[in-house]
Design an enzyme around this catalytic site. Structure first.
Site, PDB file in Angstrom:
ATOM      1  N   ALA A  88      -4.470  29.119  17.860  1.00  0.00           N
ATOM      2  CA  ALA A  88      -3.274  29.455  18.647  1.00  0.00           C
ATOM      3  C   ALA A  88      -3.561  29.307  20.129  1.00  0.00           C
ATOM      4  CB  ALA A  88      -2.826  30.880  18.335  1.00  0.00           C
ATOM      5  N   ASP A  89      -2.487  29.116  20.879  1.00  0.00           N
ATOM      6  CA  ASP A  89      -2.573  29.096  22.333  1.00  0.00           C
ATOM      7  C   ASP A  89      -1.269  29.652  22.883  1.00  0.00           C
ATOM      8  OD1 ASP A  89      -4.215  28.106  24.712  1.00  0.00           O
ATOM      9  OD2 ASP A  89      -2.229  27.280  25.129  1.00  0.00           O
ATOM     10  N   THR A  90      -1.368  30.522  23.862  1.00  0.00           N
ATOM     11  CA  THR A  90      -0.189  31.149  24.457  1.00  0.00           C
ATOM     12  C   THR A  90      -0.101  30.790  25.929  1.00  0.00           C
ATOM     13  OG1 THR A  90      -0.329  33.018  22.921  1.00  0.00           O
ATOM     14  CG2 THR A  90       0.991  33.351  24.905  1.00  0.00           C
TER      15      THR A  90
END
Length: 195
Positions: A69-71
């Site tokens: 994931a990446d935010t």
């Protein structure tokens, strides 16, 4: 299926653990998190999540599912990453003050023969933050490992966030409701903690 979370983030670990499914944390060093300059901001987190997933393909087993994931925090069309220092953190919070921004988390769920990727977008509105409030937060909390220099689950979220449209957990860093649905569609026994 064996779930692998590719993140050292304590928030992501806490959120995935909330689904009640067993998982292990496996983090590879030095994964490239760059992206093309001309990539639309909405596509950046999914691009990075999928790039992270590629690094795991050679090491996973047939029954493994890796969650990467990446935010990002997006104000207008500008991505606010993790601040390098206190001055940058304060500048980011001043920029977010009194405005609505987007928090976009890209997720990639990868197995030997399957890959699903998606983005979840939440809209967060801050009140007009006083300089003293910004200084207090930056001086007493840990904004440096957070996109946009804030954690909604911390003091600044308690006193500053006046509106939220979308997933609160997405703003924390992992859209667990959507991950639950995706795992279910992949045949993971999501209601059996022994799966």
């Amino acid at each position: 299926m064996s779930l692998i979370l590719s993140s050292n983030s304590p928030r992501r670990k806490q959120l995935l653990a909330g689904l009640g499914l067993p998982f292990e944390v496996r983090v590879l060093p030095d994964i490239n998190e760059s992206y093309p300059d001309d990539l639309p901001v909405e596509d950046v987190p999914v691009f990075i999540a999928c790039e992270k997933a590629q690094a795991y393909l050679s090491s996973i087993q047939p029954d493994d599912l890796v969650i990467t994931a990446d935010t990002v925090v997006v104000l207008g069309d500008k991505i606010l990453g993790k601040p390098a220092d206190a001055n940058q953190a304060k500048a980011m919070l001043r920029a977010l003050s009194g405005k609505t921004h987007r928090v976009i988390t890209g997720v990639c769920i990868t197995g030997v023969e399957v890959q699903r990727s998606f983005a979840v977008i939440s809209h967060v509105t801050f009140k007009e933050l006083e300089d003293a409030e910004i200084d207090f937060y930056v001086d007493h909390y840990e904004p440096f490992d957070k996109a946009g220099a804030y954690g909604i689950q911390e003091w600044i979220g308690y006193i500053g966030v006046t509106g939220l449209q979308g997933s609160y957990f997405n703003v924390m860093g992992l859209p667990v409701q959507r991950i639950y649905e995706e795992l279910k569609s992949l045949g993971v026994n999501v209601l059996n903690a022994d799966s």
